[in-house]
Design an enzyme around this catalytic site. Structure first.
Site, PDB file in Angstrom:
ATOM      1  CB  SER A 685      -0.967  -0.041   1.182  1.00 32.45           C
ATOM      2  OG  SER A 685      -1.968   0.938   1.068  1.00 32.45           O
ATOM      3  CG  ASP A 758      -6.740  -2.260  -4.113  1.00 33.03           C
ATOM      4  OD1 ASP A 758      -7.434  -1.659  -3.279  1.00 33.03           O
ATOM      5  OD2 ASP A 758      -5.506  -2.370  -4.015  1.00 33.03           O
ATOM      6  CG  HIS A 792      -5.646  -2.483  -0.068  1.00 31.77           C
ATOM      7  ND1 HIS A 792      -5.033  -1.792  -1.086  1.00 31.77           N
ATOM      8  CD2 HIS A 792      -4.957  -2.147   1.067  1.00 31.77           C
ATOM      9  CE1 HIS A 792      -4.034  -1.070  -0.605  1.00 31.77           C
ATOM     10  NE2 HIS A 792      -3.961  -1.271   0.690  1.00 31.77           N
TER      11      HIS A 792
END
Length: 822
Positions: A685, A758, A792
């Site tokens: 991330s 995501d 994610h």
């Protein structure tokens, strides 16, 4: 939707697309002359796979009456079939189309109940197999009843989300027949009326078939702006057309239902609406409900849609409308609506309703003496609301205290990254500051209130001996030592009731009725187990209530050490050094640095340590620490402090992460564990964003791994992470912080991994795809792995194993065998 095979992008300079429809496979980046690469899910070595498949450590939930202990073992991985179930993506929501259960809800693999203080009593193993079907149903969302005599479980079947009631003494489970819960807008909304009755949200009866997508469009889609600024951040899964609007209304429409756990009977209350919250007022005098209404938006998520807040009688009939909130458009970045917001139902006998109102127009850029005020409306809700207090900064949260007289109110100063908490007398209106510290403070952090469930089912901050109980991590230069404090509500003095020792990590969980402490104890070679002991020093003898699982043999051989040092500008830094089981002193091995940048407005705070060397190493499935088992040195949680004024802290982001990265490598080389010519950088991330920037702007690393990151900040133009300015306010910073624009400077091999679906606003898969295309077009070396059905974070067993395989292969290809010393 892609097939359930990895979407792999091998390293070639020409960009082409080849679809293998028979195998349900797509490959990107295959040159015209190269034979198609058959992509399959790969798995990590057997030793790593064995560790990945070790059952997750159980969670310990003590009943409100402190008589029973529930041990919940979460399911470690999802199946691909589970991820492939039809999922709706509407207005920022993702939920199972058949049952309305939010996507990626954690399943309970195993549930055990035991009396806390009856060693001779048999442990109850709850039968979670009843009615189960592979990949189609599972139990989830455990909760206790207020008296601790019963517990609730939700069960997602192939067609509905059911409610089951369990007996704490016998472990027997019973289904509430005919009840289909609706968790589309809110999961686990339970309003307890007493120990055996509650109100929840359910699907409407006879709702018919879901709206069908028109086969032929009957109108163009038109959006229009009329000169009013509306700086919304980038969002995923927004409504796209009128059909999406109809789907949202169909699936989110809920009915208030009263459930009697004794008779297992239900009663529908009032009329259906798009409810997302229900709470009981006082001693079940009424209900506080919140619902969304039209008009919907194609640029905002559901929680920014117009809302109506109402007080209802126990039978569901509206008694008074408290507020009507408009669509949240035209609100400044990090701003709020100017009218009422954030509503709280009083747990006390007064059954009051509390809410917050902005005094600065909702705009954080306006200079005012007070930003928010707290309001209260008393029963029977016929008069005007009373102002309780004004806050200099933005309201954050309100916690009611179980003495029935006070609440803890917290405000945040976004510009200073500061937080302040007040003790508020609910009736007298007096207020006193009790906590005042930076949001990044670790060493002086006062802790958080220990919460308990009241007999009426409300979650309250717990008192003991006239003081508020606070539990905290106890961070210090020597590592974390969790504590339990008592804050005197009269004079504000603090008494330490317990603090963990240095040899064994002890985390306070519950203060029992007899004054003893229930805690979790663990050490480097001992997984967590539950203990009970008298309050006092760490040396007080404790009694083990549960037996710790035998540690995995590999865990005993891994060496771990917290390393502290300074970077060139004097900022303190640290990392956790993990050495392989076969590591020998003096070996300078290939190394992976895994990090995540954090912003600080004070360099002293940036150097504060967190974590403990006495905790059991519990590796998650995606953890890069698995690479330690392959022989690599891993520098985990390496601090990447970004120090500066909150308004402009990102202006020298590149310079600061470069300083940090060099300091990390230099320290590891000084320790003799790292070959500085064979170091890789990685992150997930925002950590991936950091890693790619380091590859673009430095020559410190030999290779990189970037998972689910964002690399083009012009695609998040109204702020990201801590950045408060828009692209047009800080154009140079946005461009400088976009490694996509510097792809031609990335000469080191880069592994890009991303989830196909995501769900994070700024990290859509396009971010990795476009960076891969840029690297391919400029002659870079890259591999792009797109994981089907994953968001994610990655949860399927196949995906997790494949990620570990990819990272291992990448490091071996570009750093070499870690045991080959140069």
């Amino acid at each position: 939707m892609l097939s359930s095979l990895p979407f792999l992008l091998p390293r070639f300079k020409r960009f082409a697309r080849l679809a293998l429809t028979g195998a349900g496979l797509a490959l990107l980046g295959v040159s015209a002359m190269a034979a198609p690469q058959q992509a399959i899910y790969q798995q990590a070595p057997a030793s790593v796979r064995e560790l990945l498949d070790t059952p997750a450590l159980p969670k310990h939930l003590v009943s409100p009456n402190k008589q029973y202990l529930a041990l919940l073992e979460p399911r470690r991985f999802n199946s691909l079939a589970e991820l492939a179930r039809p999922t709706l993506k509407l207005a920022g929501l993702r939920f199972d189309e058949a049952s309305s259960v939010p996507s990626q809800t954690t399943a309970i693999a195993r549930l055990r109940l035991r009396p806390l203080f009856k060693p001779q009593a048999a442990e109850q193993i709850i039968d979670l197999a009843q009615g189960q079907a592979a990949d189609k149903s599972f139990f989830h969302s455990f909760s206790w009843s207020p008296d601790g005599q019963r517990f609730l479980l939700e069960r997602r079947s192939d067609k509905a989300n059911e409610l089951w009631v369990g007996n704490a003494g016998s472990g027997e489970l019973q289904q509430i027949k005919g009840l289909r819960l609706n968790n589309a807008l809110a999961q686990g909304e339970l309003a307890w009326l007493n120990a055996s009755e509650l109100v929840l949200l359910a699907q409407v009866e006879r709702r018919g078939a879901a709206p069908k997508q028109p086969s032929v469009p009957n109108a163009p889609l038109i959006r229009e702006t009329t000169g009013r600024a509306s700086p919304e951040r980038t969002h995923a899964d927004l409504l796209q057309n009128p059909h999406d609007e109809r789907l949202l209304e169909y699936h989110a429409l809920s009915q208030l239902v009263r459930v009697d756990l004794r008779s297992l009977q239900t009663k529908r209350l009032g009329t259906p609406a798009l409810f997302f919250s229900v709470a009981s007022l006082g001693d079940a005098e009424g209900l506080l409900t919140e619902r969304i209404t039209r008009p919907f938006s194609y640029s905002l998520t559901w929680d920014d849609f117009p809302q109506v807040v109402e007080v209802r009688r126990p039978d569901g009939v509206v008694q008074r409308e408290i507020a009507r909130l408009p669509l949240k458009r035209g609100v400044a970045i990090n701003g709020v609506l100017p009218g009422p917001r954030l509503f709280y139902a009083s747990p006390n006998k007064d059954a009051a309703v509390y809410w917050v109102e902005a005094l600065d127009g909702g705009n954080p850029n306006n200079r005012v003496a007070h930003r928010d005020r707290l309001m209260r409306l008393d029963a029977p809700y016929t008069g005007e609301a009373q102002e309780l207090l004004r806050l200099p900064q933005r309201f954050n949260t309100m916690r009611f205290i179980d003495d029935g007289q006070h609440a803890l109110v917290t405000e945040d100063d976004g510009l200073r990254a500061w937080t302040r908490s007040y003790l508020l007398a609910l009736r007298g209106g007096s207020i006193r500051t009790v906590f005042d510290h930076s949001q990044r403070e670790r060493y002086r952090h006062p802790g958080s209130p220990m919460m308990r469930m009241s007999p009426g089912g409300h979650l309250l901050a717990q008192t003991h001996g006239g003081g508020l109980l606070l539990q905290g991590a106890g961070a210090s230069p020597k590592g974390d030592r969790p504590f339990l404090d008592r804050l005197n509500l009269q004079d504000g003095s603090v008494q330490r009731l317990f603090q963990s020792g240095e040899a064994v990590y002890t985390q306070p969980l519950e203060l029992l009725g007899d004054g003893r402490l229930l805690s979790l104890q663990e050490s480097t070679n001992q997984p967590p187990s539950l203990h009970v002991q008298a309050l006092g020093s760490p040396g007080v003898a404790s009694q083990a209530l549960t037996k710790a699982r035998a540690p995995h043999p590999l865990m005993r051989k891994i060496r771990r050490e917290l390393i502290s040092f300074k970077r060139a500008d004097g900022v303190d830094m640290s990392f956790w050094m993990y050495l392989p089981p076969d590591y020998k002193e003096g070996e300078a091995r290939a190394t992976l640095v895994w990090a995540y940048p954090l912003e600080f407005n004070d360099p002293a705070l940036a150097g504060q340590l967190s974590g403990s060397s006495n905790r059991y190493p519990n590796f998650s499935g995606l953890s890069p620490l698995m690479l330690v088992l392959d022989g690599y040195v891993v520098l985990m949680d390496a601090t990447m402090p970004i120090v500066g004024d909150a308004k402009s802290v990102n202006d020298d982001f590149i310079e600061q992460i470069t300083l940090s990265a060099k300091a990390i490598i230099d320290k590891a080389e000084d320790l003799g564990v790292t070959d500085p010519k064979r170091v890789a950088i990685g992150g997930h991330s925002y950590g991936a964003f950091m890693a790619v920037n380091l590859l673009a702007h430095t020559d410190l690393f030999k290779a990189g791994i970037a998972r689910s990151g964002a690399y083009n900040r012009t695609l998040t133009p109204f702020g990201f992470q801590s950045e408060r300015r828009s692209l047009w306010d800080a154009r140079d910073s946005y461009l400088k912080l976009s490694p996509f624009l510097y792809a031609n400077q990335i000469k080191e091999p880069l592994l890009l991994i991303h989830g196909e679906v995501d769900d994070r606003a700024g990290t859509l898969p396009m971010q990795s795809e476009r960076l891969y295309q840029a690297l391919s077009g400029t002659g870079g070396t890259a591999r792009y792995v797109l994981l089907p059905l994953e968001a994610h974070g990655y949860t399927a067993r196949e995906s997790v194993g494949h990620v570990q395989w990819e990272m291992r292969q990448w490091l071996r290809a570009h750093l070499g065998d870690p045991r080959d010393l140069h």
